[in-house]
Design an enzyme around this catalytic site. Structure first.
Site, PDB file in Angstrom:
ATOM      1  CB  CYS A 149      61.867  35.183 -27.769  1.00 21.98           C
ATOM      2  SG  CYS A 149      63.496  35.951 -27.836  1.00 21.98           S
TER       3      CYS A 149
ATOM      4  CG  HIS B  82      59.812  38.522 -24.812  1.00 20.78           C
ATOM      5  ND1 HIS B  82      59.932  37.231 -24.367  1.00 20.78           N
ATOM      6  CD2 HIS B  82      60.970  38.811 -25.445  1.00 20.78           C
ATOM      7  CE1 HIS B  82      61.112  36.750 -24.714  1.00 20.78           C
ATOM      8  NE2 HIS B  82      61.766  37.685 -25.376  1.00 20.78           N
TER       9      HIS B  82
ATOM     10  CD  GLU C  89      56.938  36.579 -22.465  1.00 19.48           C
ATOM     11  OE1 GLU C  89      56.319  36.887 -23.500  1.00 19.48           O
ATOM     12  OE2 GLU C  89      58.151  36.273 -22.463  1.00 19.48           O
TER      13      GLU C  89
END
Lengths: 103, 223
Positions: free
Chosen positions: B87, B195, B197
């Site tokens: 990002c 993302h 994660e």
């Protein structure tokens, strides 16, 4: 080059000239400018149907000390290239600021 | 010392703990590194997490690029170590010219927070080695400036050199070629808007991020 002199100042033991430059950063042609397009919609809604395009950008005013106009222009151009604009998306132009300012 | 991933924090970064948590869940040691520290010599790889480094002033990533830590990141990238920008981290990597192109405002001018289907294009990169080209995964996106753009010459070279890592199945932001993630030519530097994660546990809506981060971890372990 759009740089104007703003008197003399005493820097590092000798007099240099004080310059003021305005750097204009605009999106390149072909880069989508959704903000500009949205503003254009509003402009047309206001009744100004003659307007075809609105481009958004940024403007930076730099006050600096330099030995002469060329030296000032070099510094400002380097800053515009390295930091103020992203060459993938934007073009920049160093242009004059008409209002006289002194300090 | 066990292999360690540095997770770089700029003022305004806000995904660093998610990244440390996700890597830890997958058995990888991760350490948060402040951007003002020039040293990453104790790290084997680096992640630039999401957020709003330096308030996104000027352009996202434009100021972060001049942080002290960037010279260490450039060295690691050149040495072939795994470097992953997620990002805002992707935006920093393009501003630092470690990856080509740039990220502009989403077409439609909306901040998008959603789960997107992604197609794996290349598994030659450190973020996709455990995936198969053509495989579809789902990852969350959360951005306003994720519309990837570059000139035609760069785009052609991305295709020719197999540098497109993931592309969106339903392009949400106007990115050229529906690009969601790219790598450098060598494949060790990856920038991605989604993302991974945030998709490592079923309880938060999916685990496809594990495949991305496990690929990254494998690259770290392989040195």
């Amino acid at each position: 080059m759009g740089i104007r002199v703003h008197g003399r100042s005493y820097v590092a033991g000798y007099f240099t000239l004080r310059y003021e430059a305005v750097v204009e950063v605009l999106l390149k042609d072909g880069v989508s400018d959704p903000e500009g397009m949205t503003i254009l919609d509003a402009v047309v809604s206001l009744g100004y149907g003659s307007v075809e395009r609105v481009a958004t950008g940024k403007l930076f005013r730099l006050l600096l000390n330099a030995d002469d106009e060329n030296a000032a222009a070099d510094v400002v151009t380097q800053i515009a290239e390295q930091l103020l604009s992203n060459p993938v998306l934007e073009d920049f132009r160093v242009r004059d600021l008409l209002a006289a300012a002194s300090s | 010392m066990p292999p360690t991933v540095g997770v770089v924090v700029f003022p305004g970064t806000n995904c660093e703990h998610d990244v440390v948590h996700a890597l830890g869940l997958l058995g990888m040691r991760a350490q948060i590194k402040w951007h003002g520290d020039a040293e990453l010599s104790d790290c084997d790889a680096v992640v630039l997490p999401g957020g709003f480094a330096h308030g996104d002033y000027l352009r996202p990533g434009a100021i972060a690029r001049f942080s002290k830590v960037m010279s260490s990141i450039v060295e690691m990238a050149e040495a072939g170590k795994p470097v992953l920008g997620i990002c805002n981290g992707f935006q920093v990597l393009t501003e630092a010219k470690l990856l080509p192109g740039a990220l502009q405002k989403n077409a439609g001018l909306r901040f998008i927070c959603d789960v997107e289907k992604l197609e794996v294009v290349s598994n030659r990169s450190v973020a996709s080695a455990l995936l198969q080209p053509g495989e579809i995964i789902s990852l969350p996106i959360n951005h306003f400036e994720g519309n990837y753009t570059c000139d035609q010459v760069t785009y052609d070279s991305l295709i020719e050199n197999d540098q497109i890592v993931f592309k969106y199945v339903d392009n949400p932001n106007g990115s050229i070629g529906s690009i969601a993630a790219i790598s450098n030519q060598r494949g060790n530097v990856v920038g991605m808007m989604p993302h991974p994660e945030r998709a490592v546990e079923e309880i938060v809506g999916g685990t496809d991020g594990r495949k991305v981060l496990s690929s990254f971890i494998q690259a770290v372990l392989n040195g």
